[in-house]
Scaffold this active site. Structure first.
Site, short mmCIF file in Angstrom:
data_model
loop_
_atom_site.label_atom_id
_atom_site.label_comp_id
_atom_site.label_asym_id
_atom_site.label_seq_id
_atom_site.Cartn_x
_atom_site.Cartn_y
_atom_site.Cartn_z
N ASP B 9 62.22 4.93 -63.21
CA ASP B 9 61.46 4.45 -64.36
C ASP B 9 60.69 3.21 -63.90
O ASP B 9 61.28 2.22 -63.50
CB ASP B 9 62.45 4.09 -65.48
CG ASP B 9 61.74 3.74 -66.77
OD1 ASP B 9 60.51 3.60 -66.75
OD2 ASP B 9 62.44 3.60 -67.79
N ASP B 105 55.24 7.33 -66.44
CA ASP B 105 55.96 6.32 -65.64
C ASP B 105 57.40 6.69 -65.32
O ASP B 105 58.14 5.88 -64.81
CB ASP B 105 55.91 4.96 -66.37
CG ASP B 105 56.45 5.06 -67.78
OD1 ASP B 105 56.68 6.18 -68.25
OD2 ASP B 105 56.64 4.01 -68.42
N GLU B 106 57.81 7.93 -65.64
CA GLU B 106 59.19 8.30 -65.35
C GLU B 106 59.23 9.63 -64.59
O GLU B 106 58.41 10.51 -64.84
CB GLU B 106 60.00 8.47 -66.65
CG GLU B 106 60.13 7.19 -67.46
CD GLU B 106 60.90 7.40 -68.76
OE1 GLU B 106 61.76 8.29 -68.79
OE2 GLU B 106 60.61 6.68 -69.72
#
Lengths: 368, 414
Positions: B9, B105-106
């Site tokens: 993350d 973003d993960e």
């Protein structure tokens, strides 16, 4: 109250009305069959408030009375009765004792006043239609009705009573079946209504069992009634405006093909083996007196057939849903069938060669 | 053998990227926010310093400024975030070919097969964390566990710049005391339902009977129970896996509330043109037109209807959307509209054979199809404003750059 009837009569009666029993449980009495006695016969009724069926059978009763018996159990009990004769005894609080031979059932019935009254149509409006003509009119159109509720009017069959003819039409937006039969002149009964498909299915089923030559039809207050002698059917009509079907029927055709119904249908059946999913696509290619039929399924393979036809008006390549074509061909009883087309993107027509009273219009599949 | 799964993350992703490009704001409270003029004025991301002031993602700019008067508000630059997202994926690809994105973003990584080469999961996570920091200047929180759910949970436990291991030995101590809401897919509604039967923590969820949970939550009951007990078995997808597209949609928040059918019509045209163009780009036609309406009290609802034949024509989509809207929205009783959306679903490949219906005007459709395809080409060469519908010529309220595209295909289970 005591009723005595033969197993045969009771079984016929319960089977007849059973199809109208409500499957929903909104009003408990609707899950039952209503019985009403008179000196030498018994009236059975069932309804789901959309359709109602009434049947009169021979029976003896010691006095006039009425009761509602849960349909699921009543029909099965009668069917499995051990003796030729069945006795129904109704006691206080509608406790129903059904005995036959050495078998005795005690079933809790419903109070008859919970059962809705079926409407009483005005006899003077009755329109007598030949049974066989009515059956054909239903059979040749009913399969083309829409199954989805997107356009509710298309879930029924259009029933147009004109002065000397009866027109039935059904369509689901992709194909349309049109039937026109000549009936007795009756200027007072002109009417245009839409009858639910389910009602006509039941009517067709009951017509097969009746011995009457003619069927009485009464249309009144958005309801339709069919009088089949001992059996009467009541149904709500579909409300709304039926689309202008005449606009859909092609006025003329440039390409005309004459072919043998069974040969064409058999070839289509085979080709549709590989056209199972989605649009059941078969490609048809007409060149002179040869009609070529292709179909393919990318993972499985392909099929090609040729049949001899008579044709005029040129060549064409056109795609169809094979199921739509086959259903139309099956509806046409005649051996020789005309297939008429204008272009690969406009409606095609199937019709019996020697008669003008049936038409089946089908939209093609747009080929890539 | 247990799988080794990482969930990576990127911390404060948008804000971190902005700080990379403007080092001078690095030591100040920063929030990346949508444009107030276009009425997207909420916090999309903030840096650690802003977080200390209590600035929260999703709140409006003025709410944040009350808490932190010196807050530096910067506009989002999505292309940069896309770029950095790709770069981090490239780093992940050094360790495995099973990488599944979850948002920009993960990512989940399955490194089971790489442990012989690179060492334990924790070791790999540590290496990735350091590499990303060294090469890109971004920090990561990484969760390491034996399934995707716990890995995701692990990455939430320590922020920023940390690795958390949830193993078979420690998950009962580490995971079970956490509130049930920290579990993926337990949102506010599910949390409330669980609380009603006395379940507040993941441990209590794990101890509850699956039958009771199914009663309360339907099929999700058993799924969540399995999640809480570490029994999630869903795989991490391969790098090159493409989700099949199920629907294509678009939504927009207009600059000024819409107050009548005419304004709604214009907005639907903008939305439909974008949806139609993307349908054509992916070679799809759609059967079902859905609309989404949100009024200025933030109450929203959706409606959908099926077409006779599938389409990728903007005019047809917009007309159907408007028809659906008029049938369902009563201006007398309802408030002005803040946002609108159109979604096409029931997609079929555009150039398959299509059953025609009596309602189709085939000749016209064919002409319209080639017209809209030509418009696509003109816009590709000369820009999207090179050719416009007359109805939209003087339109200022709806700007195309505030369209939010949405291709939906994601489902956790396949």
């Amino acid at each position: 109250m005591k009723i005595i009837a033969t197993k045969e009569q009771l079984e016929a009666g319960t089977q007849t009305v059973n199809r109208a029993v409500s499957s929903k449980n909104t009003i408990p009495a609707l899950s039952g069959i209503y019985l009403k006695t008179s000196p030498d016969n018994l009236v059975l009724k069932a309804t789901d408030l959309e359709i109602g069926i009434e049947c009169v059978i021979a029976a003896q009763a010691n006095k006039e009375g009425e009761v509602v018996i849960p349909a699921r159990y009543f029909t099965e009990i009668v069917k499995k009765s051990p003796d030729e004769q069945v006795e129904i005894l109704v006691e206080d609080n509608y406790l129903v004792k059904i005995s036959s031979g050495r078998s005795l059932f005690q079933i809790h019935g419903f109070a008859p006043h919970d059962f809705p009254n079926l409407p009483q149509p005005a006899e003077r409006k009755i329109d007598w239609v030949n049974k066989d003509l009515l059956k054909t009119a239903i059979r040749q159109t009913i399969f083309a009705t829409a199954s989805s509720e997107n356009r509710p009017v298309l879930t029924g069959v259009l029933y147009e009573r004109k002065e000397q003819e009866l027109v039935t039409v059904a369509t689901d937006g992709h194909r349309l079946a049109y039937k026109n039969v000549e009936v007795a002149n009756n200027p007072n009964n002109r009417n245009t209504v839409i009858i639910p498909t389910k009602t006509l299915q039941e009517l067709n089923r009951l017509l097969a069992n009746t011995e009457e030559e003619t069927v009485g039809v009464i249309i009144e207050n958005n309801q339709i009634f069919f009088d089949l002698g001992n059996v009467k059917i009541y149904s709500r009509l579909v409300e709304g405006q039926y689309p202008n079907y005449e606009g859909v029927i092609p006025k003329s055709s440039t390409i005309k093909v004459k072919l043998m119904n069974k040969i064409f249908a058999d070839a289509l059946e085979r080709c549709s083996l590989l056209a199972k999913d989605g649009t059941n696509l078969v490609r048809i290619n007409l060149e002179g007196n040869k009609l070529k039929i292709y179909s393919e399924s990318p993972e499985i393979g392909q099929v090609y057939e040729e049949i001899d036809v008579e044709s005029e008006g040129g060549t064409i390549e056109i795609g169809f849903n094979s199921r739509y074509l086959l259903e139309g061909l099956r509806a046409i009883e005649e051996e020789e069938v005309g297939l008429e087309m204008n272009s690969s993107l406009s409606p095609a027509t199937l019709r019996p060669i020697n008669s003008d009273n049936y038409l089946y219009v089908v939209m093609p599949v747009r080929l890539v | 053998m247990d799988r080794v799964i990482l969930h990576c993350d990127l911390n404060n992703f948008y804000a971190s990227v902005e700080c990379l490009y403007n080092p001078e704001i690095r030591d100040k409270p920063v929030a990346v926010c949508g444009s107030q003029e276009d009425r997207h004025g909420i916090v999309l991301a903030k840096n650690c310093i802003a977080k200390k002031y209590g600035v929260q993602t999703g709140e409006t700019i003025w709410q944040s400024k009350l808490k932190c008067p010196d807050l530096l508000v910067v506009p989002p630059r999505y292309h940069l975030y896309q770029h950095f997202s790709k770069l981090t994926r490239k780093i992940y690809e050094r360790y495995t070919d099973q990488i599944e994105s979850f948002g920009i973003d993960e990512c989940w990584l399955d490194v089971t097969g790489s442990t012989r080469l690179f060492g334990s999961g924790e070791r790999i996570a540590e290496e990735i964390r350091q590499t990303v920091k060294r090469e890109l200047g971004l920090t990561l929180s990484i969760g390491v566990s034996f399934n995707k759910i716990f890995a995701k949970l692990g990455s939430d436990l320590q922020k920023p710049d940390a690795v958390t291991v949830i193993s078979r030995n420690n998950y009962k101590n580490l995971v079970w005391p956490l509130p049930a809401g920290s579990l993926l897919y337990v949102g506010p509604a599910t949390r409330r339902r669980l609380a009603r039967i006395g379940i507040e923590t993941i441990g209590q969820l794990a101890a509850a009977s699956p039958e009771l949970l199914s009663c309360q939550l339907g099929k999700w009951g058993e799924i969540l129970w399995a999640f809480a007990n570490g029994l999630d078995t869903s795989p991490v997808l391969k790098v090159d896996f493409q989700h099949p597209i199920k629907s294509i949609g678009n939504s927009i928040t207009t600059r000024v509330d819409l107050k009548n059918d005419e304004e709604v019509k214009k907005t639907f045209y903008v939305l439909a043109e974008s949806v139609a163009e993307r349908l054509r780009k992916h070679n799809f036609k759609g059967f079902t037109v859905g609309i989404w309406v949100r009024d200025n009290s933030f109450y929203s609802e959706t409606r959908q209807t099926k077409l006779e034949s599938p389409t990728f024509l903007s005019t047809e989509i917009a007309d159907k959307a408007l028809e659906l809207f008029k049938k369902n929205y009563d201006w007398q009783k309802r408030k002005p509209i803040r946002s609108l959306g159109i979604r096409m679903s029931d997609l079929v490949v555009a150039d398959t054979a299509i059953q025609l219906s009596f309602y189709d005007d085939v000749e016209k459709n064919i002409k319209m199809e080639s017209l809209e395809k030509s418009i696509d080409k003109i816009r590709q060469r000369f820009g999207s404003y090179a050719i416009q519908r007359a109805i939209l010529l003087k339109e200022k309220n709806i700007t195309k750059n505030s369209l939010v595209e949405d291709v939906s295909s994601f489902s956790y289970f396949r």
